[in-house]
Design a protein around this motif. Structure first.
Motif, PDB file in Angstrom:
ATOM      1  N   LEU A  29       0.821  -1.214   0.000  1.00  0.00           N
ATOM      2  CA  LEU A  29       0.000   0.000   0.000  1.00  0.00           C
ATOM      3  C   LEU A  29       0.850   1.257   0.000  1.00  0.00           C
ATOM      4  N   ILE A  30       1.921   1.250   0.766  1.00  0.00           N
ATOM      5  CA  ILE A  30       2.804   2.411   0.812  1.00  0.00           C
ATOM      6  C   ILE A  30       3.484   2.607  -0.546  1.00  0.00           C
ATOM      7  N   ALA A  31       3.981   1.519  -1.128  1.00  0.00           N
ATOM      8  CA  ALA A  31       4.640   1.608  -2.425  1.00  0.00           C
ATOM      9  C   ALA A  31       3.685   2.129  -3.494  1.00  0.00           C
ATOM     10  N   SER A  32       2.444   1.648  -3.468  1.00  0.00           N
ATOM     11  CA  SER A  32       1.481   2.096  -4.477  1.00  0.00           C
ATOM     12  C   SER A  32       1.090   3.552  -4.277  1.00  0.00           C
ATOM     13  N   SER A  33       1.074   4.004  -3.035  1.00  0.00           N
ATOM     14  CA  SER A  33       0.734   5.421  -2.808  1.00  0.00           C
ATOM     15  C   SER A  33       1.903   6.331  -3.192  1.00  0.00           C
ATOM     16  N   LEU A  34       3.126   5.831  -3.123  1.00  0.00           N
ATOM     17  CA  LEU A  34       4.279   6.628  -3.525  1.00  0.00           C
ATOM     18  C   LEU A  34       4.438   6.683  -5.036  1.00  0.00           C
ATOM     19  N   HIS A  35       3.965   5.637  -5.701  1.00  0.00           N
ATOM     20  CA  HIS A  35       4.075   5.534  -7.165  1.00  0.00           C
ATOM     21  C   HIS A  35       2.708   5.162  -7.725  1.00  0.00           C
TER      22      HIS A  35
END
Length: 73
Positions: free
Chosen positions: A64-70
């Motif tokens: 979730l964090i990775a998808s929100s950053l990219h």
């Protein structure tokens, strides 16, 4: 001169807030640990099940964090 005093006091206030957060963090961690131990002792789940669940949640959070950053990736 008044600005230096203010900056020093800001530092003291920040240190005090950090100390409060550390105490809160310790108390929360202690409570979670106690509840976890009680639930394991009562047989509601095992340590292995808890470790698997924690690892799964960790991977989901990382995703979730990775998808929100990219968001466009």
């Amino acid at each position: 001169m008044p600005r230096k005093l203010s900056t020093a006091m800001d530092g003291v206030n920040l240190a005090a807030k950090l100390a409060d957060l550390k105490e809160d963090h310790y108390r929360i961690l202690l409570t979670v640990s106690a509840v976890t131990e009680l639930l394991i002792d009562k047989g509601l789940f095992t340590r292995d099940e808890l470790e698997v669940k924690a690892a799964t949640l960790d991977l989901e959070l990382d995703s979730l964090i990775a998808s929100s950053l990219h968001p466009m990736a």
